[in-house]
Design an enzyme around this catalytic site. Structure first.
Site, PDB file in Angstrom:
ATOM      1  CB  THR A  41       3.137  -5.764 -10.182  1.00 29.50           C
ATOM      2  OG1 THR A  41       2.649  -4.711 -11.009  1.00 29.50           O
ATOM      3  CG2 THR A  41       1.985  -6.685  -9.812  1.00 29.50           C
ATOM      4  CG  ASN A  54       8.536   1.873   3.788  1.00 32.74           C
ATOM      5  OD1 ASN A  54       7.465   2.092   4.343  1.00 32.74           O
ATOM      6  ND2 ASN A  54       8.961   0.644   3.552  1.00 32.74           N
ATOM      7  CE  LYS A 101       5.049   1.867   7.630  1.00 34.08           C
ATOM      8  NZ  LYS A 101       4.979   1.875   6.164  1.00 34.08           N
ATOM      9  CB  SER A 106      10.252  -4.532   3.195  1.00 32.41           C
ATOM     10  OG  SER A 106      10.514  -3.308   3.852  1.00 32.41           O
TER      11      SER A 106
END
Length: 319
Positions: free
Chosen positions: A11, A105, A192, A262
């Site tokens: 989360t 990812n 991606k 990130s």
């Protein structure tokens, strides 16, 4: 199965945002947390978003996966550096013939999941999301948010659009999340990487935001060269990425708000980097097929050095 239940494993900036949107739309959502558990179990989640702020004063929060109910859809939103925990997490929380949605990812992450749980449907999800966790239970959504879904089959054979994909897409769309359905997950993952490899890697090595990388001619050229090399890796797997897509990704980044990737956030916060999933796995896939990707290999080696140095520093601080 119109009232699907969702488990969010991880989360953070991504899992917290999507899970909160699902709960706000009336879905049954269960959140697994670590460091934020005490705060979130008492105060819930706060989402600060360009699409509208909202607060969930109460959420189903857990700090032990064994206490979570079995759910129809298990969303893996952990960093890939934590995937060694999945064998202890997944079997107890996903229902037979349920769905594991991998919002991570990199490349080959669905293969790891397939080795852990059987009799489930695995879907890969590619998130085009700019969001950060700014405090315990507080997520700031800056831009974008679309998810591209693709079904996983052995060796990444194309599955087309399955009914499971359509069902999940409908649930997310009902929560205001833009969805795209890809017939070929492997192609979608390579696409991606066209963004992730240059911007995540260079942001750490050059200590730069996305807007800074695009503001200078030499770094912009390097970004574009890396993108074309990703396309070469994709081609080695029989997947074609057109030049027009690369230009789209460049334009997409120019138009986005200044963003600290990130991987840069993980590096600044002294957390392990997702080097293997984003760089190592694609390099190994291409190499097995006789294709070398020298510029990506150079970035990979530099990131491995920086990651190892940072891990030593953290270990010394904690000893």
């Amino acid at each position: 199965m119109s009232n699907r239940s969702f488990a969010i494993l991880g989360t953070g900036a991504l899992g917290g945002f999507y899970g909160a949107k699902l709960q706000k739309a009336g879905k049954d959502v269960h959140f697994l947390l670590n460091s934020d558990y005490d705060y979130v179990s008492k105060h819930g989640l706060v989402i600060e978003s360009k699409d509208g702020d909202f607060t969930l004063p109460q959420v189903n929060a857990y700090n032990d996966v064994e206490k979570m109910p079995q759910c129809d859809v298990v969303v893996i939103a952990l960093k890939t550096t934590q995937n060694h925990l999945l064998p202890q997490m997944l079997p107890s929380v996903v229902r037979d013939d349920g769905v594991v949605l991998v919002l991570q990812n990199g490349l080959a992450v669905e293969e790891e999941v397939a080795k852990i749980v059987g009799n489930v449907n695995i879907i890969g999800g590619l998130c085009f999301l700019c969001s950060n966790k700014v405090a315990a239970g507080h997520i700031r959504h800056l831009d974008y948010g679309q998810i591209t879904l693709g079904g996983y089959a052995n060796d990444y054979e194309s599955t087309g659009v399955t009914h499971y994909m359509q069902q999940i897409a409908n649930d997310f769309a009902s929560a205001g999340i833009s969805m795209e359905l890809a017939k070929d997950l492997l192609l979608a993952r390579w696409k991606k990487l066209v963004w992730n490899i240059p911007y995540n890697g260079l942001s750490v090595i050059l200590d730069a935001r996305t807007d800074e990388l695009m503001s200078y001619v030499h770094t912009r050229q390097l970004v574009e060269q890396l993108m074309h090399e990703v396309a070469l890796g994709s081609l080695s797997c029989g997947r074609i990425i057109p030049d027009s897509f690369i230009q789209t990704m460049l334009n997409y980044t120019i138009n986005m708000k200044p963003y600290r990737t990130s991987m840069k956030i993980d590096y600044d916060e002294r957390r392990p980097l997702e080097v293997e999933a984003i760089f190592g796995n694609p390099l190994r896939k291409a190499h097995l097929l006789g294709v070398n990707l020298p510029q990506i290999s150079c970035i990979y080696q530099q990131l491995k050095f920086l990651d190892e140095i940072r891990r030593v520093e953290v270990r010394d601080l904690n000893s």
